[in-house]
Design a protein around this motif. Structure first.
Motif, mmCIF file in Angstrom:
data_model
loop_
_atom_site.group_PDB
_atom_site.id
_atom_site.type_symbol
_atom_site.label_atom_id
_atom_site.label_comp_id
_atom_site.label_asym_id
_atom_site.label_seq_id
_atom_site.Cartn_x
_atom_site.Cartn_y
_atom_site.Cartn_z
ATOM 1 N N GLU A 50 0.840 -1.192 0.000
ATOM 2 C CA GLU A 50 0.000 0.000 0.000
ATOM 3 C C GLU A 50 0.879 1.248 0.000
ATOM 4 O OE1 GLU A 50 -3.384 0.411 0.372
ATOM 5 O OE2 GLU A 50 -3.935 -1.711 0.359
ATOM 6 N N VAL A 80 -5.265 2.323 5.947
ATOM 7 C CA VAL A 80 -4.569 1.201 5.311
ATOM 8 C C VAL A 80 -4.845 -0.029 6.146
ATOM 9 C CG1 VAL A 80 -2.736 2.610 4.302
ATOM 10 C CG2 VAL A 80 -2.450 1.679 6.589
ATOM 11 N N ALA A 83 -0.783 -4.105 6.288
ATOM 12 C CA ALA A 83 0.187 -3.286 5.564
ATOM 13 C C ALA A 83 1.296 -2.788 6.472
ATOM 14 C CB ALA A 83 -0.510 -2.102 4.900
#
Lengths: 197, 232
Positions: B188, B213, B217
């Motif tokens: 990401e 996110v 991640a």
């Protein structure tokens, strides 16, 4: 707990903090030196021609204590009991860092110059000769002079602060004085003026 | 002039400057309050702080500086141990990110609502931070001596399973906004714009939060937390 033992040295306090997480010991160390270091920071900002930065004194002291924590193992291994000289020297170098980091920008109003010694204390030409000749010294030589006269450290403390032995610091001091003597005498139209008491 | 006279003049000058310094008003920019975290505790690590202290540090430049500049001893074997707990990383060689900097940290630690990751390419630097390209320093900072900026990624657990990141830069730029692209270990990427401070200010500047996110991640991998940073 009430401390009934003999006063502990700076190194005792630092060792207690680093080996036994004794917060009270480190607080005592800070209390012992904080006021002197704060005053010293302000003196250095004047010495370096930046009295406008004097209100950064607290940040300088904070940085100096953080450097002490970071270098604690080496400081403890250095064999000194008192840390006043070491801390004073770190305050000086930290104030130099702040001075470089806060250079006046083009267009800024010009800061007031440091208050010079009055004519009662020093004739203007002697004052400017001392200031300029001091600025012309190499970094280590200037540090010795500033720590000894402005910081009021003994040569033994200067030696500890600069990680040198006493004889080396004494030699630096002698050489620095010789350089300044030649410089100041050359700067003054009548060197005897400086000789008046 | 004799050497003794020179020493006398130096003592006179030093005394005059000490007296002048003593006559100035006390410092006003640094204000410590009863809530401020003691320096000794700040140096002990962010983990040693209580939730209330963490909340205070987030809004107090004095305390944040104390915590952020504490010794970088590296993370312990069990992972995240403080805002300065970062690991060395090799420079990125991704040709698509010419200014990308490989970063690493110990990985976020579950716990309070806000977790701070300090990102740095060289944790041994004093203070730790990211070295900015000279042209970026010239464009964004009025003080060109500032070559390192501490970038902190603040992830707030706004909703289960995701993180709302923001970037805090200390000191913040004062000539224009700084754009920060963070590539998270899971692939990401988020873009943050850190607003400019008033000219001459060295205070912390913080971006607006970016889109959440996923938690995965920012999870540390086998080699710890690793991400990339692009500054412009």
């Amino acid at each position: 707990m009430t401390d009934v033992g003999p006063p502990r040295t700076d190194i005792d306090l630092l060792r207690a903090y680093t080996t036994a997480a004794d917060d009270a010991a480190f607080t005592a160390l800070m209390n012992r030196h904080e006021e002197g270091m704060t005053n010293a920071a302000r003196v250095w900002f004047f010495r370096f021609g930046r009295p406008d930065l004097a209100d950064l004194d607290g940040q300088v002291v904070q940085d100096a204590f953080l450097k002490l924590l970071k270098r604690a193992p080496q400081v403890i291994a250095g064999g000194f009991d008192e840390l006043g000289g070491w801390l004073h020297a770190v305050v000086r170098t930290t104030a130099i860092d702040y001075t470089r980091r806060n250079k006046p920008r083009a267009g800024d109003p010009v800061s007031d110059p440091p208050a010079p010694a009055g004519p009662r204390d020093l004739p203007p030409d002697v004052y400017f000769a001392l200031r300029d000749c001091l600025a012309a010294l190499a970094d280590t030589d200037r540090a010795v002079i500033e720590l000894h006269y402005w910081g009021e450290l003994s040569l033994a403390e200067v030696a500890a602060a600069l990680s040198a032995n006493y004889h080396t610091a004494a030699r630096w001091h002698r050489n620095s004085l010789d350089q300044m003597l030649a410089c100041v005498s050359g700067r003054l139209a009548d060197p005897d003026v400086g000789g008046q008491s | 002039m004799t050497s003794d006279r020179l020493e006398e003049l130096l003592r006179t000058l030093a005394r005059a400057e000490r007296e002048a310094a003593a006559g100035t008003p006390a410092g006003s920019r640094v204000v410590r309050t009863p809530d401020c975290v003691p320096l000794s505790r700040a140096a002990a690590g962010a983990d040693a702080l209580t939730p209330a202290e963490r909340g205070h540090v987030a809004g107090c430049a004095y305390c944040a500086a104390a915590v952020g500049r504490a010794p970088a001893d590296g993370p312990p074997a069990d992972g995240w141990k403080g805002v300065w707990a970062v690991r060395p990383a090799a420079p990125a060689r991704d040709p698509d990110l010419p200014r990308a900097i490989a970063l690493s940290a110990g990985g976020p630690r579950p716990g309070p609502a806000t977790v701070v990751l300090a990102l740095a390419e060289d944790p041994a630097a004093d203070p730790p931070g990211v070295a900015l390209p000279p042209e970026l320093v010239a464009r964004l900072f009025s003080e060109t001596a500032i070559t390192h900026v501490a970038v902190e990624l603040i992830a707030a657990e706004a909703e289960p399973g995701s993180w709302v990141p923001a970037v805090r830069v200390m000191p913040g730029p004062d000539l224009g906004p700084l754009t920060v692209v963070v590539a998270f270990p899971g692939g990401e990427a988020r873009t943050f714009v850190v607003p400019a401070n008033p000219p001459g200010s060295l205070r912390v500047a913080e971006s607006a939060p970016a889109a959440p996110v996923p938690a995965v991640a920012v999870e540390p991998g086998p080699g710890g937390w690793r991400g990339e940073l692009k500054l412009s």
